[in-house]
Design a protein around this motif. Structure first.
Motif, PDB file in Angstrom:
ATOM      1  N   ALA A   1      21.354  36.169  22.624  1.00 46.67           N
ATOM      2  CA  ALA A   1      21.263  34.601  22.909  1.00 46.67           C
ATOM      3  C   ALA A   1      21.389  34.629  24.301  1.00 46.67           C
ATOM      4  O   ALA A   1      21.016  33.417  24.479  1.00 46.67           O
ATOM      5  CB  ALA A   1      22.937  34.165  22.510  1.00 46.67           C
ATOM      6  N   ALA A   2      21.712  35.049  25.312  1.00 43.64           N
ATOM      7  CA  ALA A   2      21.771  34.769  26.567  1.00 43.64           C
ATOM      8  C   ALA A   2      20.169  35.177  27.385  1.00 43.64           C
ATOM      9  O   ALA A   2      20.073  35.014  28.362  1.00 43.64           O
ATOM     10  CB  ALA A   2      22.801  35.859  27.441  1.00 43.64           C
ATOM     11  N   GLY A   3      19.266  35.705  26.254  1.00 47.34           N
ATOM     12  CA  GLY A   3      18.138  35.948  26.810  1.00 47.34           C
ATOM     13  C   GLY A   3      17.674  37.258  27.253  1.00 47.34           C
ATOM     14  O   GLY A   3      16.960  37.612  27.898  1.00 47.34           O
ATOM     15  N   GLU A   4      18.676  38.035  27.236  1.00 43.48           N
ATOM     16  CA  GLU A   4      18.713  39.580  27.870  1.00 43.48           C
ATOM     17  C   GLU A   4      18.566  40.648  26.600  1.00 43.48           C
ATOM     18  O   GLU A   4      18.811  40.170  25.543  1.00 43.48           O
ATOM     19  CB  GLU A   4      20.108  39.927  28.538  1.00 43.48           C
ATOM     20  N   SER A   5      17.881  41.468  26.943  1.00 42.10           N
ATOM     21  CA  SER A   5      17.521  42.498  25.773  1.00 42.10           C
ATOM     22  C   SER A   5      18.140  43.786  26.089  1.00 42.10           C
ATOM     23  O   SER A   5      18.410  44.235  27.384  1.00 42.10           O
ATOM     24  CB  SER A   5      15.949  42.682  25.504  1.00 42.10           C
TER      25      SER A   5
ATOM     26  N   PRO B   1      14.414  48.860  34.104  1.00 41.79           N
ATOM     27  CA  PRO B   1      15.588  48.231  34.465  1.00 41.79           C
ATOM     28  C   PRO B   1      16.979  49.059  33.636  1.00 41.79           C
ATOM     29  O   PRO B   1      16.854  49.293  32.700  1.00 41.79           O
ATOM     30  CB  PRO B   1      15.674  46.661  34.235  1.00 41.79           C
ATOM     31  N   ALA B   2      18.165  49.173  34.372  1.00 35.71           N
ATOM     32  CA  ALA B   2      19.137  49.715  33.759  1.00 35.71           C
ATOM     33  C   ALA B   2      19.628  48.744  32.774  1.00 35.71           C
ATOM     34  O   ALA B   2      19.656  47.492  32.791  1.00 35.71           O
ATOM     35  CB  ALA B   2      20.347  50.018  35.105  1.00 35.71           C
ATOM     36  N   PRO B   3      20.392  49.289  31.739  1.00 29.62           N
ATOM     37  CA  PRO B   3      20.809  48.481  30.789  1.00 29.62           C
ATOM     38  C   PRO B   3      21.900  47.526  31.305  1.00 29.62           C
ATOM     39  O   PRO B   3      22.573  47.878  32.297  1.00 29.62           O
ATOM     40  CB  PRO B   3      21.736  49.440  29.611  1.00 29.62           C
ATOM     41  N   PRO B   4      22.261  46.040  30.866  1.00 29.70           N
ATOM     42  CA  PRO B   4      23.456  45.601  31.242  1.00 29.70           C
ATOM     43  C   PRO B   4      24.640  46.235  31.613  1.00 29.70           C
ATOM     44  O   PRO B   4      24.972  46.619  30.576  1.00 29.70           O
ATOM     45  CB  PRO B   4      23.276  44.231  30.367  1.00 29.70           C
ATOM     46  N   GLY B   5      25.440  45.647  32.510  1.00 34.11           N
ATOM     47  CA  GLY B   5      26.659  46.161  32.779  1.00 34.11           C
ATOM     48  C   GLY B   5      27.751  45.328  31.959  1.00 34.11           C
ATOM     49  O   GLY B   5      27.328  44.268  31.189  1.00 34.11           O
ATOM     50  N   ALA B   6      28.973  45.680  32.064  1.00 34.72           N
ATOM     51  CA  ALA B   6      30.169  44.969  31.217  1.00 34.72           C
ATOM     52  C   ALA B   6      29.899  43.465  31.849  1.00 34.72           C
ATOM     53  O   ALA B   6      30.360  42.686  30.989  1.00 34.72           O
ATOM     54  CB  ALA B   6      31.508  45.684  31.675  1.00 34.72           C
TER      55      ALA B   6
ATOM     56  N   VAL C   1      27.445  41.358  30.294  1.00 36.07           N
ATOM     57  CA  VAL C   1      27.630  41.220  28.684  1.00 36.07           C
ATOM     58  C   VAL C   1      28.718  40.314  28.743  1.00 36.07           C
ATOM     59  O   VAL C   1      28.648  39.170  27.835  1.00 36.07           O
ATOM     60  CB  VAL C   1      27.879  42.249  28.027  1.00 36.07           C
ATOM     61  N   ALA C   2      29.878  40.259  29.373  1.00 33.38           N
ATOM     62  CA  ALA C   2      31.028  39.238  29.421  1.00 33.38           C
ATOM     63  C   ALA C   2      30.618  37.808  29.826  1.00 33.38           C
ATOM     64  O   ALA C   2      30.867  36.789  29.205  1.00 33.38           O
ATOM     65  CB  ALA C   2      32.202  39.727  30.351  1.00 33.38           C
ATOM     66  N   ALA C   3      29.688  38.094  30.846  1.00 36.98           N
ATOM     67  CA  ALA C   3      29.235  36.563  31.046  1.00 36.98           C
ATOM     68  C   ALA C   3      28.303  35.901  30.084  1.00 36.98           C
ATOM     69  O   ALA C   3      28.443  34.761  29.834  1.00 36.98           O
ATOM     70  CB  ALA C   3      28.331  36.493  32.480  1.00 36.98           C
ATOM     71  N   ALA C   4      27.361  36.890  29.444  1.00 37.11           N
ATOM     72  CA  ALA C   4      26.491  36.312  28.442  1.00 37.11           C
ATOM     73  C   ALA C   4      27.639  35.646  27.252  1.00 37.11           C
ATOM     74  O   ALA C   4      26.928  34.724  26.894  1.00 37.11           O
ATOM     75  CB  ALA C   4      25.547  37.232  28.017  1.00 37.11           C
ATOM     76  N   MET C   5      28.409  36.561  26.922  1.00 35.64           N
ATOM     77  CA  MET C   5      29.354  36.087  25.795  1.00 35.64           C
ATOM     78  C   MET C   5      30.182  34.795  26.172  1.00 35.64           C
ATOM     79  O   MET C   5      30.489  33.843  25.292  1.00 35.64           O
ATOM     80  CB  MET C   5      30.368  37.078  25.495  1.00 35.64           C
TER      81      MET C   5
ATOM     82  N   GLU D   1      29.966  31.483  24.075  1.00 36.19           N
ATOM     83  CA  GLU D   1      31.177  30.801  23.612  1.00 36.19           C
ATOM     84  C   GLU D   1      31.211  29.355  24.134  1.00 36.19           C
ATOM     85  O   GLU D   1      31.575  28.480  23.497  1.00 36.19           O
ATOM     86  CB  GLU D   1      32.399  31.607  24.107  1.00 36.19           C
ATOM     87  N   ARG D   2      30.724  29.078  25.355  1.00 40.93           N
ATOM     88  CA  ARG D   2      30.881  27.714  25.886  1.00 40.93           C
ATOM     89  C   ARG D   2      29.863  26.761  25.001  1.00 40.93           C
ATOM     90  O   ARG D   2      30.249  25.564  24.545  1.00 40.93           O
ATOM     91  CB  ARG D   2      30.486  27.548  27.303  1.00 40.93           C
ATOM     92  N   ASP D   3      28.657  27.596  24.692  1.00 42.31           N
ATOM     93  CA  ASP D   3      27.843  26.548  23.988  1.00 42.31           C
ATOM     94  C   ASP D   3      28.099  26.149  22.598  1.00 42.31           C
ATOM     95  O   ASP D   3      27.920  25.279  22.199  1.00 42.31           O
ATOM     96  CB  ASP D   3      26.304  27.534  24.098  1.00 42.31           C
TER      97      ASP D   3
END
Length: 166
Positions: free
Chosen positions: A6-10, A52-57, A60-64, A68-70
Motif C-alpha cells: 500500500a505504501a508503494g514498496e515491494s 536494494p536491501a529489504p525494508p527495515g522495521a 515498515v512501521a512508517a508505511a503501516m 492507518e492514517r489514510d
C-alpha cells in the motif's frame, strides 16, 4: 492488502537487468565442468547496481502508520457521508409522510363532497320526476277545469238571460 504494497514498496528486490551482450559471458576459471557463468562487463560500461536491501522495521512501521492514517481519514469521510445521507433521507421521509397525510385528508374531503353532491343531485332528480308525474295528472285536471269553466260560463249566460226578463 499488505502495508508495504500500500505504501508503494515491494518486499521482493527488483529483477536484475539482463546482460547487454551475451558474447561477454565466459565460463568461470574455477570450475571447468560447471555450467555457471559469470558476467563480464564490457569496457566503458558500469556494473549493475546491487539489489536494494529489504525494508527495515522502521520503514515498515512508517508505511503501516501511513496506511492507518489514510484508513482513518477514509472512515471519517464515510461516516460524514452516511450522516449527511441519513439526515437528507430523514428530511425527505418526513416531508413525504406529511405530503401523504395531507393528500389523504384532501382525498377524504373530496370523497365526502362528491358523495354529498351526488346525494343532493339524486334528491333533485327525484323531485323533478315527482313533479313530472304530478304535472301529468294535472293535464286531466286542467281539461276537467276547462269543461267546468265552460259549463259555468254557460250557466252564467243562462242566468243573465233569465234576469233580463221584459
Amino acid at each position: 492488502m499488505e502495508p508495504a504494497a500500500a505504501a508503494g514498496e515491494s518486499r521482493d528486490p527488483p529483477p536484475s537487468p539482463p546482460p547487454e551482450d551475451l558474447s561477454t559471458v565466459e565460463p568461470s576459471p574455477s570450475s571447468s565442468s560447471s555450467s555457471f557463468a559469470t558476467a563480464v562487463v564490457a569496457p566503458g560500461t558500469q556494473a549493475p547496481a546491487p539489489a536494494p536491501a529489504p525494508p527495515g522495521a522502521r520503514e515498515v512501521a512508517a508505511a503501516m502508520e501511513a496506511v492507518e492514517r489514510d484508513a482513518a481519514a477514509i472512515a471519517e469521510s464515510y461516516a460524514s457521508l452516511f450522516a449527511s445521507l441519513r439526515v437528507a433521507l430523514s428530511n425527505v421521509t418526513s416531508t413525504s409522510a406529511e405530503n401523504m397525510e395531507c393528500l389523504g385528508d384532501v382525498v377524504g374531503r373530496l370523497q365526502e363532497s362528491a358523495l354529498e353532491a351526488s346525494s343532493k343531485g339524486n334528491k333533485y332528480i327525484n323531485s323533478c320526476l315527482r313533479l313530472n308525474e304530478e304535472m301529468r295528472g294535472l293535464e286531466s285536471l286542467a281539461m276537467q277545469l276547462k269543461i267546468l269553466r265552460k259549463n259555468v260560463d254557460s250557466l252564467d249566460l243562462a242566468v243573465s238571460q233569465l234576469l233580463r226578463l221584459p
